[in-house]
Write an enzyme that holds these catalytic residues in place. Structure first.
Site, PDB file in Angstrom:
ATOM      1  N   LYS A 114      38.951  44.685  33.022  1.00  0.00           N
ATOM      2  CA  LYS A 114      40.244  45.381  32.322  1.00  0.00           C
ATOM      3  C   LYS A 114      41.369  44.292  31.744  1.00  0.00           C
ATOM      4  O   LYS A 114      41.582  43.374  32.310  1.00  0.00           O
ATOM      5  CB  LYS A 114      40.855  45.964  33.503  1.00  0.00           C
ATOM      6  N   GLY A 144      37.086  35.913  43.006  1.00  0.00           N
ATOM      7  CA  GLY A 144      36.066  36.512  43.656  1.00  0.00           C
ATOM      8  C   GLY A 144      34.954  36.607  42.885  1.00  0.00           C
ATOM      9  O   GLY A 144      33.570  36.238  43.258  1.00  0.00           O
ATOM     10  N   GLY A 198      42.846  37.569  42.166  1.00  0.00           N
ATOM     11  CA  GLY A 198      44.145  37.912  41.626  1.00  0.00           C
ATOM     12  C   GLY A 198      45.296  36.778  42.287  1.00  0.00           C
ATOM     13  O   GLY A 198      46.084  36.532  41.269  1.00  0.00           O
TER      14      GLY A 198
END
Ligand code: 3PG
Ligand code: MG
Length: 399
Positions: free
Chosen positions: A206, A356, A380
């Protein structure tokens, strides 16, 4: 930055003291078998845990796993993680069946010096992620009651304003663990004055997730290479057809403006691997990126793009990579991610892999981890660090 560290705590002596360690043991589990498919995050916290065990502390570890909704949910139990952690430590880990209930209390009370306990998933409790300060605080009170000191070694979760990350350290003497320190040390090199050329590779699905980091990085980098699912929204912004590829329609205008402002720093794919369907055995071939046939779905960057990205990476002195270039879990669409990872590994540069997914990709593709200077445990978290945001977990340690 004035943060006390694990060494400061060890220096005070921790023998017989109850030390709470917030770890990020949020590991990927195999969808079919439930087995841990990548134990990188468990291994990453071992140096901190071993140091505490060796110093005779009673070590109480807590973590989240996945995103359960504030109530117990067996598919997100940390029990398998307790088993793996015990194997890696070479000593049994006492597993509590709840987080702050009877099982947790008796597990903590039963710990001998140098023993380790793992509490059940923090997110089985509403208070952990609550936006309500009082509700979070009440849960933090219960957690803090188990310990005499708090160590944050959950780098992957420092961007979350959660009870275990943000509120427990306000209640106990608190320090940064080895992993958190190392992550911050490495990432601060990237936000400081990285050696040039500084090349960033971004992938993943995204654009909306990466928008803030793209905005923050554009003025700092020499080159920004974009692959993965998010490249199709950029290709669309250039006026190209992207077939049935992943597209964030509402981000097209934003991507157009980024491209206009990027002074030519953004490099997009020139070819992509397009398939008939999103499936490991789908028919597929390489097509030009400026004309993906309708009904076909782009699942990887093509070989010409890999070569172009590799050429840009070859001369770099600093590289940050976050996000796979394609659906690397399917062998047919793993070439782009593998090619870029190999180019990064070969570059004569300071190389950091963030996240990750990209970290898991490095290991899943069988690449040698030692060819990278640093593989971050935070997805993140590392992106938000690079954005220059205040991270609640780090800020809590500074106080
Ligand atoms: C991660 O996997 O990114 C961290 O463990 C944080 O998990 P979260 O995104 O569910 O908060
Ligand atoms: Mg995440």
């Amino acid at each position: 930055m004035s943060i006390r560290t694990l060494d400061d705590l060890l220096g005070e002596g921790v023998s017989g003291r109850r030390v709470l360690v917030r770890a990020d043991l949020n590991v990927p589990l195999d969808k079919q078998t439930g087995a841990i498919s990548d134990d990188g995050r468990i291994r990453a916290v071992l140096p901190t845990l071993k140091a505490l065990v060796d110093a005779g502390a009673k070590v109480i570890v807590f973590s989240h796993l996945g995103r359960p909704k504030g109530a117990p949910d067996p598919q997100f139990s940390l029990r398998p993680v307790a088993g793996r952690l015990g194997e890696l430590l070479g000593a049994p880990v006492h597993f509590a069946e709840d987080t702050v209930g009877d099982s947790a209390r008796s597990t903590v009370e039963g710990l001998a010096d140098g023993q380790v306990a793992l509490l059940e998933n923090l997110r089985f409790n509403k208070g952990e992620t609550s936006k309500d300060d009082a509700e979070r605080g009440a849960f933090a009170d219960q957690l803090a009651a188990f310990g005499d000191a708090y160590v944050d070694d959950a780098f992957g979760a420092v961007h979350r304003r959660h009870a275990s990350v943000h509120d427990v350290p306000a209640r106990l003497p608190h320090v940064a663990g080895r992993l958190v320190l190392r992550e911050v040390e490495v990432l601060s090199k990237l936000t400081g004055e990285p050696e040039r050329p500084y090349v960033v590779v971004l992938g993943g699905s995204k654009v909306s997730d990466k928008l803030a980091v793209i905005e923050a990085l554009l003025p700092k980098v020499d080159r920004l290479l974009i692959g993965g699912g998010m490249c199709f929204t950029f290709l669309k912004a250039q006026g190209h057809e992207v077939g049935s590829s992943l597209l964030e329609e509402e981000m097209v205008q934003t991507c157009r403006s980024l491209l206009e402002r990027s002074e030519g720093k953004i490099m997009l794919p020139v070819d992509v691997v397009a398939a008939d369907a999103f499936a490991p055995d789908a028919a597929h071939d390489t097509v030009r990126a400026d004309g993906i046939p309708s009904k076909r779905v782009g699942l990887d960057i093509g070989p010409e793009t890999v070569a172009g990205f590799a050429a840009a990476l070859k001369g770099a002195r600093t590289i940050f990579w976050n996000g796979p270039m394609g659906v690397f879990e399917m062998e047919a669409f793993a070439h782009g991610t593998r090619g870029v990872a190999e180019a990064i590994a070969k570059a004569d540069a300071f190389t950091v892999v963030g996240g990750g997914d990209s970290a898991a990709a490095v290991r899943a593709l069988g690449l040698d981890e030692s060819n990278f200077d640093h593989i971050s445990t935070g997805g993140g978290a590392s992106l938000e660090y690079l954005e220059g945001k205040t991270l609640p977990g780090i800020a809590a340690l500074e106080n």
